[in-house]
Design an enzyme around this catalytic site. Structure first.
Site, PDB file in Angstrom:
ATOM      1  N   LYS A  28      -0.709 -17.712   4.049  1.00  7.93           N
ATOM      2  CA  LYS A  28       0.434 -17.302   5.070  1.00  7.93           C
ATOM      3  C   LYS A  28      -0.136 -17.608   6.498  1.00  7.93           C
ATOM      4  CE  LYS A  28       2.760 -12.929   6.359  1.00  7.93           C
ATOM      5  NZ  LYS A  28       3.066 -11.695   6.122  1.00  7.93           N
ATOM      6  N   SER A  43       3.559  -8.365   3.235  1.00  7.20           N
ATOM      7  CA  SER A  43       2.447  -7.744   3.208  1.00  7.20           C
ATOM      8  C   SER A  43       2.285  -6.724   4.661  1.00  7.20           C
ATOM      9  CB  SER A  43       1.043  -8.835   3.274  1.00  7.20           C
ATOM     10  OG  SER A  43       0.032  -8.229   3.397  1.00  7.20           O
ATOM     11  N   ASN A  59       3.770  -3.904  16.161  1.00  5.50           N
ATOM     12  CA  ASN A  59       2.278  -3.233  15.508  1.00  5.50           C
ATOM     13  C   ASN A  59       1.242  -4.057  15.896  1.00  5.50           C
ATOM     14  OD1 ASN A  59       0.812  -4.339  12.968  1.00  5.50           O
ATOM     15  ND2 ASN A  59       2.800  -5.414  12.787  1.00  5.50           N
ATOM     16  N   CYS A 118      -2.943 -13.216  10.979  1.00  7.33           N
ATOM     17  CA  CYS A 118      -2.799 -11.720  11.750  1.00  7.33           C
ATOM     18  C   CYS A 118      -2.880 -11.947  13.218  1.00  7.33           C
ATOM     19  CB  CYS A 118      -3.784 -10.732  11.206  1.00  7.33           C
ATOM     20  SG  CYS A 118      -3.801  -9.241  11.947  1.00  7.33           S
ATOM     21  N   LEU A 142      -5.064  -4.083  10.389  1.00  9.22           N
ATOM     22  CA  LEU A 142      -5.528  -4.262   9.006  1.00  9.22           C
ATOM     23  C   LEU A 142      -6.169  -3.158   8.472  1.00  9.22           C
ATOM     24  CD1 LEU A 142      -6.655  -8.194   9.864  1.00  9.22           C
ATOM     25  CD2 LEU A 142      -4.328  -7.289   8.633  1.00  9.22           C
TER      26      LEU A 142
END
Lengths: 302, 269
Positions: free
Chosen positions: A163, A22, A71, A128, A75
């Site tokens: 995840k 992803s 990075n 994230c 999102l």
């Protein structure tokens, strides 16, 4: 019998074990089809939210030492409804749909948007490391993880994958909560929270200061996490973190992953990496006498 | 230890006003000085942003330059960097124009002329060059003298067009290009500038059987084929481009029509 790359992650059947991670190249269905043609076992979309997000200002992606990448894209995504429209086609594009949100009801509502799409599975981004109120901030809250996974599974006929990543709570607790909520598999890990400072400018380089580190520098960490999860939980694992070669992929399988995801290795137009990984795994299987990917899973944990 | 794609700090050594709204900033960078025409760098203005910039030629060996017009937050910040100021660069990225044509038509609008200036330096030593340039008005005409200098004695014919007709033809670079095409004999057309102008040029060239190449601009975040922000149909502009052949562009659903916003949503151009 000839060795076959076909495999399964719990209920999810795959033609080959290396899929697109992803966040990478995940907004064009045309690009998805190129990656599937190049040998990706599946593609995972960028994490989609209920509304469109622009993400952070540049710099959002920069190189790090050791072939890694940092990075804080933030999102960015066109929103679940717009993405569903793209996936629906024509032509319809099969994908694992990554979702990101804060509350259980966000996920249930987003799943409804994908009616009529070829959703292979939903992957919940609980990891994230650089956006407030979502990702790791959800993943660090075991009770919330359980209810988010349960809400998604209740809304969806497709399998739900959680995840997980390295937040401030133990990711093993996050895995436990996802299992309790009814997840069909775990993806581990996400990028690892990190930063870069420029000595001349004397300031952080990423506009968000903190981002996530990916690529070869995090592979040994990801491998350890997969090994640990596979040792403690009865749930299929998808290994993610620095997979760049067939050898990396095999190591993850041996650690206990049923499949792997590839992200940073796609940098510089390297879509051929899927073909190289597939060919390398096949050669390894033939050399070692393995007929199927599944019989390799977890062999390094004996 | 730094990564190969970590921004490298560069001191701006000179700032020159090209027009009332366009500036060229020069700096030392051996690798960017060697960039192929059409390649770009990601340029960081510390504290303000990072943006893709085509690499401009410098008259000084070992130097490269960026020619910038202030229109968004990042380009405004780069436009505001003074001599002695600090920028960070990574690259060069992307593919480049095929510079082998012995008779080359170059068609540029505004700062889209930047890669075409580098292209002039890379065309064959006996090339015949036609240059069609478009700008808003007489005061914004860019690189006319520079193009003649860079031609270094090779035949160069320049046609200028302005939106308001205050210099040359009233119209776009494509109108100027048509004049050059009418005189015939071009083996290739190269273009960079506003996409509707490029799309018109690609059609015009195709109608006359002249193969065209266009350098395409899209939202870019990573510059290295990771983020996908710049995708055009099934192509990743930062890696598969920025230069695409006219035949491919003619079959593209997006070229000349749609691009992606920062969120990745498809929006009309």
């Amino acid at each position: 019998m000839a060795a076959s790359l076909e495999t399964r992650v719990g209920p999810i059947g795959l033609p080959s074990p290396a899929m697109l991670a992803s966040g990478i190249l995940g907004i064009s269905t045309g690009v998805f089809r190129r990656l599937l043609d190049a040998g990706a076992g599946a593609v995972v979309t960028k994490s989609l939210s209920a509304e469109a997000w622009e993400g952070y200002a540049n710099p959002t992606v920069i190189g790090a030492a050791g072939g890694g990448w940092l990075n804080a894209v933030g999102l960015s995504n066109p929103g679940a409804a717009e993405f569903a429209r793209m996936l629906r086609g024509p032509p319809a594009t099969p994908a694992i749909v990554s979702l990101v949100g804060s509350e259980p009801q966000d996920f249930g509502r987003m799943v409804a948007e994908f009616a009529g799409c070829d959703v292979v599975a939903y992957e919940l981004n609980l990891s994230c490391p650089h956006v407030a109120r979502v990702g790791l901030e959800v993943g660090d809250d075991a009770a919330l993880v359980e209810s988010v996974v349960r809400a998604t599974a209740a809304a969806s006929s497709a399998p739900v994958v959680a995840k997980v990543g390295l937040g401030s709570a133990s990711y093993l607790d996050t895995v436990g909560a996802a299992v309790a909520g009814g997840a069909s598999a775990i993806t581990a890990i996400n990028t690892v929270r990190a930063m870069a400072i420029d000595a001349e400018a004397a300031r952080p380089v990423l506009s968000n200061a903190y981002g996530g580190l990916s690529g070869p520098p995090i592979k040994p960490i990801a491998l350890r996490c997969v090994h640990e999860i596979a040792s403690r939980h009865e749930i299929p694992v998808i290994g993610c973190g620095g997979v760049s070669t067939w050898e990396d992929a095999v190591e993850f399988l041996l650690a206990g992953a049923s499949a792997v995801q590839v992200g940073s290795a796609l940098a510089r137009g390297n879509m051929g990496v899927f073909g190289e990984i597939n060919a390398g795994i096949l050669r390894y299987m033939e050399r070692k006498g393995h007929g199927s990917v599944r019989e390799m899973v977890g062999l390094a944990r004996r | 230890m730094r990564g190969a794609d970590t921004p490298s700090a560069r001191t701006v050594l000179s700032v020159a006003d090209e027009t009332p709204t366009v500036r060229t900033l020069e700096f030392e960078d051996a690798e960017l000085a060697r960039a192929a025409p059409g390649q770009f760098a990601m340029v960081w203005v510390p504290g303000a942003g990072e943006l893709p910039m085509s690499v401009m030629v410098s008259g000084t060996a070992g130097r490269a330059a960026f020619t910038v017009r202030a229109h968004g937050p990042s380009s405004r910040a780069l436009y505001g960097v003074r001599e002695g100021g600090l920028i960070g660069v990574r690259g060069p990225y992307g593919n480049s124009f095929d510079a082998t044509a012995r008779s080359a038509l170059l068609v540029g609008g505004g700062t889209g002329l930047v890669p075409l200036m580098r292209l002039i330096t890379r065309l064959p030593p006996d090339a015949r060059i036609g240059l069609a340039m478009g700008s808003r008005d007489a005061g914004e005409v860019l690189f006319e003298a520079r193009a003649r200098e860079l031609a270094q004695g090779r035949e160069i014919r320049i046609e200028v067009a302005t939106d308001d007709g205050s210099r040359g033809l009233a119209g776009t670079a494509v109108d100027a290009a048509r004049r050059l095409l009418d005189s015939g004999g071009y083996a290739a057309a190269y273009t960079c500038g506003p996409e509707p102008m490029m799309a018109a040029l690609v059609r015009e060239a195709a109608a006359r059987g002249v193969p065209a190449q266009a350098s395409v601009e899209r939202v870019m975040k990573c510059g290295v084929g990771i983020c996908g922000s710049c995708c055009m149909d099934d192509r990743v502009v930062c890696c598969d481009g920025t230069v695409f052949g006219g035949e491919h562009l003619a079959s593209s659903a997006d070229f000349g029509r749609a691009c992606r916003s920062k969120s990745g949503a498809t929006v009309p151009l």
